[in-house]
Design a protein around this motif. Structure first.
Motif, PDB file in Angstrom:
ATOM      1  N   GLN A   2      11.814  -4.427  -0.016  1.00 44.98           N
ATOM      2  CA  GLN A   2      10.404  -4.145  -0.291  1.00 44.98           C
ATOM      3  C   GLN A   2       9.826  -3.285   0.824  1.00 44.98           C
ATOM      4  O   GLN A   2       9.092  -2.320   0.569  1.00 44.98           O
ATOM      5  N   PHE A  17       8.409   0.547   0.339  1.00 46.60           N
ATOM      6  CA  PHE A  17       7.022   0.835   0.689  1.00 46.60           C
ATOM      7  C   PHE A  17       6.931   1.831   1.837  1.00 46.60           C
ATOM      8  O   PHE A  17       6.038   2.689   1.859  1.00 46.60           O
ATOM      9  N   THR A  29       3.892  -4.551  -3.323  1.00 42.76           N
ATOM     10  CA  THR A  29       4.241  -5.116  -2.021  1.00 42.76           C
ATOM     11  C   THR A  29       3.386  -6.333  -1.715  1.00 42.76           C
ATOM     12  O   THR A  29       3.877  -7.347  -1.191  1.00 42.76           O
TER      13      THR A  29
END
Length: 396
Positions: A217, A221, A259
């Protein structure tokens, strides 16, 4: 996600030259489905990832009523049918016309290949939402295996696709669009999958899944955040995109929203005996992690809110005039934004925030229905899946 349809390159000029638009009739000359399949692109998976996201949204509702889960289950099954149909059409395209590797190498269509993996992510998470009420050990092991396969495949996609793009294509920064983020988007959703399946996994599997979800993640991001710098620079230097491109601006809503919900969801899925330092701090460690996740999630939610309003104002000021598959960008990223809102509302135990999430959900359902009807209508009218009108042409 999500670019406009530009003029056809040399590879499509032969098709376009044979088909003359009739200005009096205002329609495109009829073309056989076999020939139209040549222009059935990877961007069609935006349909399945959006429908799968809708099924997840329905399963996440804080305010429910009798029959809601059955509605969500029906949407999930419909999405499976859509996914099977799109996969069949893609396979038929490559069987009849070839060009599989060319589609992946294409400067524009290739960027939409990751939408296939985004669709897979929604199928995996939906599988647990609708079939994981009383999971058996074999079921949990199967989910664990699916998760790790997904992580490997999406990490490979992010690495190899960007490596190819960096060496084979040149994109002007003044033309930057959020579709450049797409190769990093699937690996980012590893965290979203981990936030859904981690809670019911045994401790031996939950910790590695949550650690991997947090890691990937963060990778997705971080890449998205670096792309944001180019995107904001492009907006400052060249202004807003063309009206047909503007629905694609909503893709920027997705990374911070997904996120946020992933971080909060993964900390809630930590085992009760989770510890960072020693056994005596297990409860404190888990509680601190949840507080940090909620704080970071609120921070990221606000960033999504800003991107949402920027895109919304741009589209309202100059709405697109014809359907393109980029319209699905108004559904999937905003679905993540809505689920993040609901997740934070649950964390704060706030009926007000939960109510806002429910209201946003109604808007998402309406937008999904509107885009789906427009999508079907565009296929019938030959506004897409037609020479020069799809993502298999260069966008200048």
């Amino acid at each position: 996600m999500f670019d406009n349809h530009g003029p056809p390159p040399s590879s499509s000029q032969s098709d376009a030259s044979m088909l003359k638009h009739d200005p009096e009739k205002g329609v495109n000359p009829r073309m056989g489905m076999c020939d139209r399949l040549r222009h059935f692109t990877w961007a069609w998976y935006t349909l399945t990832m959006s429908t799968g996201g809708l099924a997840l949204l329905i399963a996440s509702q804080p305010n429910t009523f009798k029959g809601l889960k059955e509605i969500g289950f029906a949407v999930y099954i419909i999405n499976l049918l859509f996914f099977a149909l799109v996969c069949s059409m893609m396979a038929m395209r490559f069987f009849l016309h070839g060009g599989f590797l060319d589609s992946l190498r294409h400067e524009r269509e290739g960027l939409f290949f990751p939408t296939f993996w985004l669709s897979v992510a929604t199928i995996i998470t939906g599988l647990h939402r609708y079939f994981g009420d009383e999971p058996q050990e074999s079921y949990l092991i199967a989910l664990e295996v699916l998760f790790w396969i997904y992580c490997v495949c999406t990490l490979a996609t992010a690495v190899f696709q960007y490596s190819f793009v960096f060496s084979a294509h040149k994109y002007g920064l003044q033309t930057m669009m959020p579709s450049w983020i797409l190769p990093a988007f699937p690996v980012m959703l590893s965290g979203t999958i981990a936030s859904v399946i981690g809670e019911q996994q045994p401790a031996r599997a939950a910790i590695p899944i949550i650690v991997a979800g947090t890691t990937f993640q963060g990778l997705g991001f971080s890449i998205s955040f670096m792309m944001y710098a180019h995107y904001i620079g492009r907006l400052m230097e060249s202004g807003l995109p063309d009206r047909e491109h503007r629905p694609g601006m909503f893709i920027c809503v997705g990374p911070p929203a997904f996120t946020a919900l992933a971080l909060v969801g993964m900390t809630q899925g930590l085992p009760d005996d989770f510890r960072l330092l020693n056994e005596s701090t297990a409860v404190e460690d888990g509680h601190i992690m949840q507080l940090l996740a909620v704080a970071a999630g609120s921070f990221l939610w606000a960033l999504s809110l800003w991107f949402f309003f920027i895109a919304l104002i741009a589209v309202i000021r100059s709405p697109p005039t014809a359907f393109h598959l980029s319209w699905w960008a108004m559904v999937f990223p905003n679905t993540g934004f809505t689920i993040a809102t609901i997740t934070l509302g649950n964390s704060f135990n706030s009926p007000g925030i939960q109510g806002v999430g429910s209201a946003m959900s109604i808007c998402i359902v309406c937008m999904w229905a509107f885009v789906l009807v427009s999508h079907v209508r565009a296929v019938i009218k030959q506004d897409i899946v037609y020479p020069g009108k799809d993502e298999d042409v260069s966008d200048h």
